[in-house]
Design a protein around this motif. Structure first.
Motif, mmCIF file in Angstrom:
data_model
loop_
_atom_site.group_PDB
_atom_site.id
_atom_site.type_symbol
_atom_site.label_atom_id
_atom_site.label_comp_id
_atom_site.label_asym_id
_atom_site.label_seq_id
_atom_site.Cartn_x
_atom_site.Cartn_y
_atom_site.Cartn_z
ATOM 1 N N LEU A 222 0.813 -1.215 0.000
ATOM 2 C CA LEU A 222 0.000 0.000 0.000
ATOM 3 C C LEU A 222 0.846 1.266 0.000
ATOM 4 C CD1 LEU A 222 -2.786 -1.046 2.548
ATOM 5 C CD2 LEU A 222 -2.922 -1.015 0.045
ATOM 6 N N SER A 223 2.105 1.139 0.412
ATOM 7 C CA SER A 223 2.979 2.314 0.436
ATOM 8 C C SER A 223 4.439 1.874 0.416
ATOM 9 C CB SER A 223 2.722 3.154 1.685
ATOM 10 O OG SER A 223 3.685 4.183 1.793
ATOM 11 N N PRO A 224 5.274 2.499 -0.425
ATOM 12 C CA PRO A 224 6.695 2.145 -0.462
ATOM 13 C C PRO A 224 7.400 2.379 0.866
ATOM 14 C CG PRO A 224 6.091 3.493 -2.349
ATOM 15 C CD PRO A 224 4.935 3.536 -1.406
ATOM 16 N N SER A 225 6.853 3.269 1.698
ATOM 17 C CA SER A 225 7.521 3.593 2.959
ATOM 18 C C SER A 225 7.077 2.700 4.113
ATOM 19 C CB SER A 225 7.248 5.057 3.329
ATOM 20 O OG SER A 225 5.845 5.273 3.504
ATOM 21 N N MET A 226 6.101 1.805 3.871
ATOM 22 C CA MET A 226 5.612 0.974 4.974
ATOM 23 C C MET A 226 6.532 -0.225 5.202
ATOM 24 S SD MET A 226 1.897 -0.835 5.690
ATOM 25 C CE MET A 226 1.024 0.643 5.148
ATOM 26 N N SER A 227 7.020 -0.365 6.410
ATOM 27 C CA SER A 227 7.905 -1.477 6.743
ATOM 28 C C SER A 227 7.087 -2.679 7.213
ATOM 29 C CB SER A 227 8.871 -1.070 7.849
ATOM 30 O OG SER A 227 8.150 -0.803 9.053
ATOM 31 N N ALA A 228 7.758 -3.818 7.283
ATOM 32 C CA ALA A 228 7.096 -5.026 7.794
ATOM 33 C C ALA A 228 6.694 -4.834 9.254
ATOM 34 C CB ALA A 228 8.033 -6.221 7.648
ATOM 35 N N GLU A 229 7.491 -4.088 10.011
ATOM 36 C CA GLU A 229 7.184 -3.850 11.426
ATOM 37 C C GLU A 229 5.904 -3.020 11.564
ATOM 38 O OE1 GLU A 229 11.160 -5.132 10.874
ATOM 39 O OE2 GLU A 229 10.157 -3.364 10.007
ATOM 40 N N THR A 230 5.761 -1.994 10.719
ATOM 41 C CA THR A 230 4.549 -1.160 10.767
ATOM 42 C C THR A 230 3.321 -1.980 10.385
ATOM 43 O OG1 THR A 230 5.807 0.830 10.225
ATOM 44 C CG2 THR A 230 3.433 0.879 9.824
ATOM 45 N N ALA A 231 3.447 -2.779 9.329
ATOM 46 C CA ALA A 231 2.323 -3.611 8.897
ATOM 47 C C ALA A 231 1.932 -4.609 9.978
ATOM 48 C CB ALA A 231 2.682 -4.336 7.605
ATOM 49 N N ALA A 232 2.924 -5.205 10.626
ATOM 50 C CA ALA A 232 2.637 -6.161 11.705
ATOM 51 C C ALA A 232 1.982 -5.474 12.889
ATOM 52 C CB ALA A 232 3.931 -6.849 12.134
ATOM 53 N N ALA A 233 2.407 -4.250 13.173
ATOM 54 C CA ALA A 233 1.789 -3.492 14.278
ATOM 55 C C ALA A 233 0.326 -3.208 13.986
ATOM 56 C CB ALA A 233 2.556 -2.191 14.501
ATOM 57 N N PHE A 234 0.014 -2.922 12.706
ATOM 58 C CA PHE A 234 -1.388 -2.688 12.344
ATOM 59 C C PHE A 234 -2.209 -3.966 12.493
ATOM 60 C CE2 PHE A 234 -4.727 -3.010 9.106
ATOM 61 C CZ PHE A 234 -5.590 -2.035 9.599
ATOM 62 N N VAL A 235 -1.639 -5.110 12.108
ATOM 63 C CA VAL A 235 -2.350 -6.386 12.254
ATOM 64 C C VAL A 235 -2.713 -6.618 13.724
ATOM 65 C CG1 VAL A 235 -2.115 -8.901 12.084
ATOM 66 C CG2 VAL A 235 -1.356 -7.438 10.190
ATOM 67 N N ARG A 236 -1.790 -6.310 14.629
ATOM 68 C CA ARG A 236 -2.079 -6.475 16.062
ATOM 69 C C ARG A 236 -3.160 -5.493 16.518
ATOM 70 N NH1 ARG A 236 3.609 -6.964 16.029
ATOM 71 N NH2 ARG A 236 3.873 -4.793 16.701
ATOM 72 N N LEU A 237 -3.113 -4.277 15.962
ATOM 73 C CA LEU A 237 -4.090 -3.255 16.349
ATOM 74 C C LEU A 237 -5.499 -3.638 15.908
ATOM 75 C CD1 LEU A 237 -3.704 0.567 16.084
ATOM 76 C CD2 LEU A 237 -5.692 -0.523 15.069
ATOM 77 N N ARG A 238 -5.652 -4.117 14.665
ATOM 78 C CA ARG A 238 -6.989 -4.423 14.152
ATOM 79 C C ARG A 238 -7.616 -5.608 14.877
ATOM 80 N NH1 ARG A 238 -5.000 -7.035 8.356
ATOM 81 N NH2 ARG A 238 -4.769 -9.169 9.129
ATOM 82 N N GLU A 239 -6.793 -6.467 15.482
ATOM 83 C CA GLU A 239 -7.337 -7.573 16.265
ATOM 84 C C GLU A 239 -8.020 -7.083 17.528
ATOM 85 O OE1 GLU A 239 -3.998 -10.088 16.880
ATOM 86 O OE2 GLU A 239 -4.041 -10.938 14.839
ATOM 87 N N ARG A 240 -7.548 -5.934 18.038
ATOM 88 C CA ARG A 240 -8.148 -5.365 19.255
ATOM 89 C C ARG A 240 -9.273 -4.400 18.914
ATOM 90 N NH1 ARG A 240 -2.647 -4.357 20.053
ATOM 91 N NH2 ARG A 240 -3.048 -2.117 19.858
#
Length: 312
Positions: A222-240
């Motif tokens: 979705l964005s060239p600047s998005m890292s794997a760490e940021t994407a993983a953090a979002f996955v954890r956030l959407r679960e909550r």
């Protein structure tokens, strides 16, 4: 005296011929029994295969109803579809059946490569699942896929490459109808295909990505600047805390600095994959179906676009 000897010789010949006939008949009987057993096994397999298909079709009906009900009973404070959705294992006429309904828009749609600027996104996906690829290799493979999708050839050299293979074929020059078509593109290897398979799909049109269900490698596109760490953090956030709108997704502190194009994301999916497993004794059947949900006069209409055995 000579007459007795002649009779004995004739009797011996008759006995030998009789033994040969018995042996021949026994061999024919054995072959007929073998053929009958083979035909019985084949008939049994055909009947069991047909029964397994009918049972798998029952899972398709379950998925269609579930998707229609999700749309009908949606609430503004909840996700429309809670995916993946599981059909609990049950026994039907001696067959064990289970099914899982997935969001097809959780994956990267190969046919999105017809969009302007999509090559950069797919290179990100390639390098996330195959870190050993360098930029040049990823760009070359991506370009080959784009040329495969274009309706008019712009690379005679590449088309000639396919035509001169030991088993020649032509590039599709159209949208891919199934993800397995990617195996035919120059530069694709079995190992890379296996790595990509969990995160890619071929849908009948260009589509958005659903961040509510997308995996880390797909979110990174979705964005060239998005890292794997940021994407993983979002996955954890959407679960909550479910993120229910494009605007809410873009304005998250995690996403605020990534300039995500709103045209790339959507929180309600239209395409879904159903994987059904039917088993009995030592036999196992796996069926995949692609379903599309459209809204007609306010009601959800769910269609089956295709069904096949094996990988989705």
């Amino acid at each position: 005296m000579r007459s007795n000897v002649s009779l004995k010789k004739q009797s011996g010949v008759v006995i030998i011929l009789a033994m040969l006939m018995v042996a021949l008949m026994a061999s024919l009987a054995y072959l007929m029994m073998e053929q009958a057993m083979h035909d019985t096994k084949r008939t049994t397999f055909i009947m069991r295969d047909g029964s397994a298909n009918l049972i798998a079709n029952g899972a398709v009906l379950w998925a269609k109803d579930a998707l229609a009900q999700d749309w009908m009973h949606q609430k503004p404070t909840q996700r429309v579809d809670v995916i993946p959705m599981h059909l609990p294992e049950s026994v039907v006429q001696g067959y064990r059946v289970s099914a899982v309904l997935y969001d097809a828009q959780a994956k990267y749609n190969l046919n999105n490569l017809t969009n302007e600027g999509a090559e950069r996104d797919f290179i990100i996906l390639l390098k996330s699942v195959a870190p050993q690829m360098n930029e040049s290799e990823a760009a070359s493979l991506t370009k080959n896929i784009v040329l495969w999708l274009r309706p008019v050839t712009t690379n005679d050299t590449l088309d000639r490459y396919y035509a001169e293979l030991p088993r020649p074929y032509r590039a599709g020059h159209r949208l891919m109808s199934h993800v397995s078509e990617l195996k035919l593109v120059k530069g694709m290897t079995p190992a890379l295909y296996a790595a990509l398979l969990p995160v890619m799909v071929a849908l009948p049109e260009t589509t958005v990505i659903n961040p509510q269900t997308a995996s880390v490698p797909v979110l990174m596109t979705l964005s060239p600047s998005m890292s794997a760490e940021t994407a993983a953090a979002f996955v954890r956030l959407r679960e909550r805390t479910p993120v229910l709108t494009n605007e809410a997704f873009k304005t998250l502190p995690l996403m605020a600095n990534h300039a995500i194009n709103a045209d790339k994301v959507g929180m309600v999916s239209a395409y879904f994959q159903l994987q059904t497993t039917v088993s009995a004794d030592n036999a196992r059947w796996v069926q995949c179906a692609l379903l599309a949900r459209a809204v007609v006069n306010g009601r959800a209409v769910v269609r089956v676009l295709y069904q096949n055995k094996g990988e989705c």
